[in-house]
Design an enzyme around this catalytic site. Structure first.
Site, short mmCIF file in Angstrom:
data_model
loop_
_atom_site.label_atom_id
_atom_site.label_comp_id
_atom_site.label_asym_id
_atom_site.label_seq_id
_atom_site.Cartn_x
_atom_site.Cartn_y
_atom_site.Cartn_z
N ARG A 41 -28.59 30.61 -31.89
CA ARG A 41 -29.89 29.92 -31.93
C ARG A 41 -30.32 29.60 -33.36
O ARG A 41 -31.02 28.62 -33.59
CB ARG A 41 -30.95 30.80 -31.23
N ILE A 67 -39.12 24.62 -30.92
CA ILE A 67 -37.99 25.04 -30.09
C ILE A 67 -38.61 25.99 -29.08
O ILE A 67 -39.41 26.86 -29.44
CB ILE A 67 -36.89 25.73 -30.91
N SER A 68 -38.30 25.85 -27.80
CA SER A 68 -38.93 26.71 -26.78
C SER A 68 -38.52 28.17 -26.99
O SER A 68 -37.47 28.47 -27.55
CB SER A 68 -38.51 26.28 -25.38
N GLN A 69 -39.38 29.06 -26.50
CA GLN A 69 -39.08 30.50 -26.50
C GLN A 69 -37.81 30.74 -25.67
O GLN A 69 -37.64 30.11 -24.62
CB GLN A 69 -40.28 31.18 -25.87
N PRO A 70 -36.91 31.61 -26.10
CA PRO A 70 -35.68 31.87 -25.33
C PRO A 70 -35.96 32.22 -23.85
O PRO A 70 -35.24 31.77 -22.95
CB PRO A 70 -35.04 33.05 -26.06
#
Ligand code: SAH
Length: 219
Positions: A41, A67-70
């Protein structure tokens, strides 16, 4: 944006820990967890975030986007029930992280971005030759991609004010769409199945917080 393309033992260790966090939060799809464990990531973030790239948080990627949260990436991907060779439309390319997770799982990914600068960044995409199964498009996600329709799966990675009718049209019979739909300050994750006769079956899931899905192109 300056990026460091080096995947150290420390990065790999932090990534394993992140996978455990996602398991504890309820992610069970082994293919999703394997993809998260495989994709570095930190390659998708500015080097300033190198040390914290494996925290379960969203981070800025420029142009006011994130970037979206995992956990969110894992949650949406799990709801999509990705199978090898699925043809997937993604709205909101952003950092290309979500697209890469889908590509690692064997999907054919068609991803649309409305911000010109973010779209242009894909020309430097590190995994271009590893994942030729990602195709990039500059456009308005509300329109979808009529030329390449229909899709097995559609994922929207920005807060949708409503369910875009053209995206429903571009979904195959028995196809799935996963979309966070606005409920004030937060969004409800919704999964829509288009049944064989064309009718829609809607399931509601948890609340999330996304950047807004905006109309038109920018730049
Ligand atoms: N999937 C991305 C998440 C990025 S955030 C990732 O993994 O990093 C959401 C992205 O959706 C932003 O880049 C934003 O510019 C884009 N977006 C918002 N509205 C859009 C629209 N109508 N069409 C295409 N992209 C859109």
């Amino acid at each position: 944006m300056r990026k460091i393309y080096e995947d150290s033992y420390q990065h790999k260790g932090l990534r394993k820990q992140l996978v455990n966090v996602l398991k504890e939060k309820g992610i069970t799809d082994e293919n999703v967890l394997n993809a998260i464990n495989t994709i570095p990531r930190h390659y998708f973030l500015d080097s300033a975030f190198d040390k914290i790239a494996y925290e379960d948080r969203a981070f800025p990627i420029g142009e006011g986007q994130t970037i979206s949260q995992p956990y969110t990436v894992a949650y949406q991907t799990q709801l999509l029930q990705i199978k090898k060779n699925d043809k997937v439309l993604e709205i909101g390319t952003g950092s290309v992280y979500q697209s890469t997770i889908l590509a690692e799982m064997g999907a054919w990914v068609y991803t649309i971005e409305r911000q010109k600068k973010l779209f242009d960044a894909h020309k430097q995409f590190y995994f271009r030759s590893k994942y030729p199964n990602i195709k990039f498009f500059y456009g308005d996600g509300f329109e979808g991609l009529q030329t390449f329709a229909p899709f097995d799966k559609i994922i929207i990675t920005a807060a949708a004010p409503f369910i875009p009718p053209k995206l429903i049209q571009q979904l195959k019979p028995n196809g799935l769409m996963v979309i966070p739909v606005d409920e004030g300050d937060v969004q409800r994750m919704i999964r829509i199945e288009k049944l064989a006769d064309g009718t829609l079956d809607e399931e509601k899931f948890d609340l999330f917080s996304f950047v807004p899905m905006l109309t038109g192109k920018n730049g």
